[in-house]
Design a protein around this motif. Structure first.
Motif, PDB file in Angstrom:
ATOM      1  N   PHE A 120     -20.518  24.597 -16.199  1.00  0.00           N
ATOM      2  CA  PHE A 120     -20.416  25.543 -17.307  1.00  0.00           C
ATOM      3  C   PHE A 120     -18.967  25.542 -17.772  1.00  0.00           C
ATOM      4  O   PHE A 120     -18.192  26.413 -17.391  1.00  0.00           O
ATOM      5  N   GLY A 121     -18.556  24.566 -18.549  1.00  0.00           N
ATOM      6  CA  GLY A 121     -17.165  24.521 -18.981  1.00  0.00           C
ATOM      7  C   GLY A 121     -16.239  24.362 -17.795  1.00  0.00           C
ATOM      8  O   GLY A 121     -16.343  23.417 -17.023  1.00  0.00           O
ATOM      9  N   LYS A 122     -15.333  25.327 -17.603  1.00  0.00           N
ATOM     10  CA  LYS A 122     -14.361  25.233 -16.507  1.00  0.00           C
ATOM     11  C   LYS A 122     -14.903  25.778 -15.191  1.00  0.00           C
ATOM     12  O   LYS A 122     -14.166  25.892 -14.211  1.00  0.00           O
ATOM     13  N   GLN A 123     -16.176  26.095 -15.149  1.00  0.00           N
ATOM     14  CA  GLN A 123     -16.814  26.571 -13.927  1.00  0.00           C
ATOM     15  C   GLN A 123     -18.010  25.701 -13.575  1.00  0.00           C
ATOM     16  O   GLN A 123     -18.503  24.924 -14.403  1.00  0.00           O
ATOM     17  N   TYR A 124     -18.494  25.830 -12.347  1.00  0.00           N
ATOM     18  CA  TYR A 124     -19.633  25.024 -11.912  1.00  0.00           C
ATOM     19  C   TYR A 124     -20.354  25.708 -10.759  1.00  0.00           C
ATOM     20  O   TYR A 124     -19.830  26.629 -10.125  1.00  0.00           O
ATOM     21  N   LYS A 125     -21.568  25.230 -10.491  1.00  0.00           N
ATOM     22  CA  LYS A 125     -22.339  25.640  -9.324  1.00  0.00           C
ATOM     23  C   LYS A 125     -22.800  24.385  -8.600  1.00  0.00           C
ATOM     24  O   LYS A 125     -22.998  23.342  -9.214  1.00  0.00           O
ATOM     25  N   GLU A 126     -22.998  24.507  -7.291  1.00  0.00           N
ATOM     26  CA  GLU A 126     -23.469  23.387  -6.487  1.00  0.00           C
ATOM     27  C   GLU A 126     -24.888  23.660  -5.987  1.00  0.00           C
ATOM     28  O   GLU A 126     -25.230  24.805  -5.650  1.00  0.00           O
ATOM     29  N   ARG A 127     -25.685  22.604  -5.918  1.00  0.00           N
ATOM     30  CA  ARG A 127     -27.057  22.725  -5.435  1.00  0.00           C
ATOM     31  C   ARG A 127     -27.035  23.015  -3.935  1.00  0.00           C
ATOM     32  O   ARG A 127     -26.318  22.366  -3.177  1.00  0.00           O
ATOM     33  N   THR A 128     -27.815  23.986  -3.523  1.00  0.00           N
ATOM     34  CA  THR A 128     -27.939  24.323  -2.112  1.00  0.00           C
ATOM     35  C   THR A 128     -29.414  24.268  -1.717  1.00  0.00           C
ATOM     36  O   THR A 128     -30.287  24.063  -2.558  1.00  0.00           O
ATOM     37  N   SER A 129     -29.692  24.470  -0.443  1.00  0.00           N
ATOM     38  CA  SER A 129     -31.077  24.465   0.020  1.00  0.00           C
ATOM     39  C   SER A 129     -31.866  25.632  -0.554  1.00  0.00           C
ATOM     40  O   SER A 129     -33.098  25.592  -0.619  1.00  0.00           O
ATOM     41  N   ASP A 130     -31.159  26.681  -1.004  1.00  0.00           N
ATOM     42  CA  ASP A 130     -31.814  27.872  -1.551  1.00  0.00           C
ATOM     43  C   ASP A 130     -31.770  27.941  -3.074  1.00  0.00           C
ATOM     44  O   ASP A 130     -32.207  28.929  -3.655  1.00  0.00           O
ATOM     45  N   GLY A 131     -31.213  26.912  -3.718  1.00  0.00           N
ATOM     46  CA  GLY A 131     -31.092  26.938  -5.175  1.00  0.00           C
ATOM     47  C   GLY A 131     -29.701  26.517  -5.600  1.00  0.00           C
ATOM     48  O   GLY A 131     -29.284  25.392  -5.345  1.00  0.00           O
ATOM     49  N   THR A 135     -20.829  30.840  -8.682  1.00  0.00           N
ATOM     50  CA  THR A 135     -19.981  30.110  -9.624  1.00  0.00           C
ATOM     51  C   THR A 135     -18.611  29.840  -9.019  1.00  0.00           C
ATOM     52  O   THR A 135     -18.007  30.718  -8.391  1.00  0.00           O
ATOM     53  N   LYS A 136     -18.127  28.605  -9.218  1.00  0.00           N
ATOM     54  CA  LYS A 136     -16.825  28.200  -8.704  1.00  0.00           C
ATOM     55  C   LYS A 136     -15.941  27.717  -9.850  1.00  0.00           C
ATOM     56  O   LYS A 136     -16.437  27.369 -10.923  1.00  0.00           O
ATOM     57  N   SER A 137     -14.640  27.665  -9.613  1.00  0.00           N
ATOM     58  CA  SER A 137     -13.678  27.226 -10.617  1.00  0.00           C
ATOM     59  C   SER A 137     -13.319  25.759 -10.409  1.00  0.00           C
ATOM     60  O   SER A 137     -13.256  25.274  -9.274  1.00  0.00           O
ATOM     61  N   LEU A 138     -13.060  25.061 -11.520  1.00  0.00           N
ATOM     62  CA  LEU A 138     -12.623  23.670 -11.423  1.00  0.00           C
ATOM     63  C   LEU A 138     -11.199  23.554 -10.891  1.00  0.00           C
ATOM     64  O   LEU A 138     -10.790  22.478 -10.478  1.00  0.00           O
ATOM     65  N   GLY A 139     -10.445  24.626 -10.948  1.00  0.00           N
ATOM     66  CA  GLY A 139      -9.092  24.584 -10.428  1.00  0.00           C
ATOM     67  C   GLY A 139      -8.044  24.874 -11.483  1.00  0.00           C
ATOM     68  O   GLY A 139      -8.339  24.969 -12.684  1.00  0.00           O
ATOM     69  N   PRO A 140      -6.789  25.019 -11.039  1.00  0.00           N
ATOM     70  CA  PRO A 140      -5.705  25.460 -11.941  1.00  0.00           C
ATOM     71  C   PRO A 140      -5.421  24.508 -13.096  1.00  0.00           C
ATOM     72  O   PRO A 140      -4.946  24.943 -14.143  1.00  0.00           O
ATOM     73  N   ASP A 141      -5.690  23.204 -12.944  1.00  0.00           N
ATOM     74  CA  ASP A 141      -5.418  22.263 -14.032  1.00  0.00           C
ATOM     75  C   ASP A 141      -6.307  22.512 -15.250  1.00  0.00           C
ATOM     76  O   ASP A 141      -6.017  22.016 -16.344  1.00  0.00           O
ATOM     77  N   PHE A 142      -7.390  23.269 -15.066  1.00  0.00           N
ATOM     78  CA  PHE A 142      -8.332  23.497 -16.153  1.00  0.00           C
ATOM     79  C   PHE A 142      -8.314  24.932 -16.684  1.00  0.00           C
ATOM     80  O   PHE A 142      -8.889  25.210 -17.730  1.00  0.00           O
TER      81      PHE A 142
END
Length: 297
Positions: A120-131, A135-142
């Protein structure tokens, strides 16, 4: 006896009418690939008319990596709030859920080719066993870049847009080299010419990039463009995707289905005095149209 027979007959008629009415009001089952839709040819058509594409604002149509989920957003006419609609396929049957409010999520959604990450733009989610993870951040460069859209290649290269003052826009890339994420750098003038430049899509094999922009070669509004990777690794000139795709209306948001078969994009088909994007439709077309634009070596 006649009275009883007449009563039974009337009851049967009532039940028959009731069953017919119920069957007519019941939504048809959706089975098969692409929500059970008949695939298009080389002329773009609205995707899933009446189901996905309506007389309202729809955008962000995208399939998950395994082709078992389809996400898009729709603007509710009553309050112009956005809701995310998700179709999920299990055992060949598609079911629909609606997410509103905080659950709607941003609608510029992209799935990485490995199927493990949803951006989602500068954020993302990772697939897990439960779905999906939180939401996580891409980091300071972004963080300081006003990103609307991000697309990723199989090699881990990110291509992002940067919304700037007014309607201006800039495309950048960030490579993954030996497991280390490089800071994003702008593309050269072959891609970053004209204005608007936004909503990029990079092919999984990095052989081309598509995006939308406004250039002198356009059809009068925002158009779709494509640049092909050259033998020396550089990017070729921006090619307008032509009259088969672009019109004098607004076309934007190109993306290819994970199976590589179809190109999806959006087009403005209706406006009002207070809303130039009152009716946006999601279109799809055979991805062969991309190969038809590839320069012959």
């Amino acid at each position: 006896m006649k009275l009883l027979s007449s009563s039974i007959a009337l009851l049967l008629v009532f039940l028959a009418v009731g069953c017919t009415s119920e069957n007519q009001n019941k939504a048809p089952e959706l089975t098969g690939p692409y929500l059970g839709q008949e695939p298009p040819g080389l002329t773009p058509i609205p995707f899933a008319s009446g189901l996905v594409t309506t007389n309202a604002f729809e955008d962000g149509g995208v399939f998950s990596h395994d082709m078992n989920e389809f996400y898009f957003v729709r603007e509710r006419p009553q309050d112009r709030e956005l809701e995310t609609i998700v179709f999920t396929q299990e055992k060949g049957l598609w079911t629909k859920t609606v997410r509103a409010g905080e659950d709607a999520e941003p609608f510029y959604r992209y799935f990485a080719p490995d199927g493990k990450t949803m951006h989602f733009g500068k954020q993302y989610k990772e697939r897990t066993s439960d779905g999906w993870s939180d939401t996580k951040s891409l980091g300071p460069d972004f963080e300081d870049i006003n990103i609307m859209s991000l697309s990723a290649s199989s090699q881990g290269t990110y291509v992002i847009d940067e919304r700037r003052d007014g309607d201006d826009g800039l495309l950048r890339y960030s490579r993954l080299v030996d497991g280390v994420r490089e800071a994003p750098e702008p593309f050269g003038s072959a891609i970053n010419s004209g204005t608007r430049n936004s909503h990029p899509f990079i092919a999984p094999d990095e052989s081309y990039i598509m995006w939308d922009g406004i250039k002198d070669s356009g059809f009068g509004n925002v158009d779709l463009y494509i640049s092909f990777r050259q033998p020396d690794g550089s990017w070729g000139r921006a090619i307008n995707m032509g009259a088969a795709i672009n019109t004098d209306a607004y076309e934007a948001g190109p993306k290819v289905t994970p199976d590589g078969k179809y190109l999806f994009f959006v087009r403005v088909v209706g406006t009002t005095d207070d809303n130039p994007y009152s009716d946006i439709d999601i279109f799809w077309v055979d991805a062969q149209i991309i190969e038809n634009l590839r320069p012959k070596q």
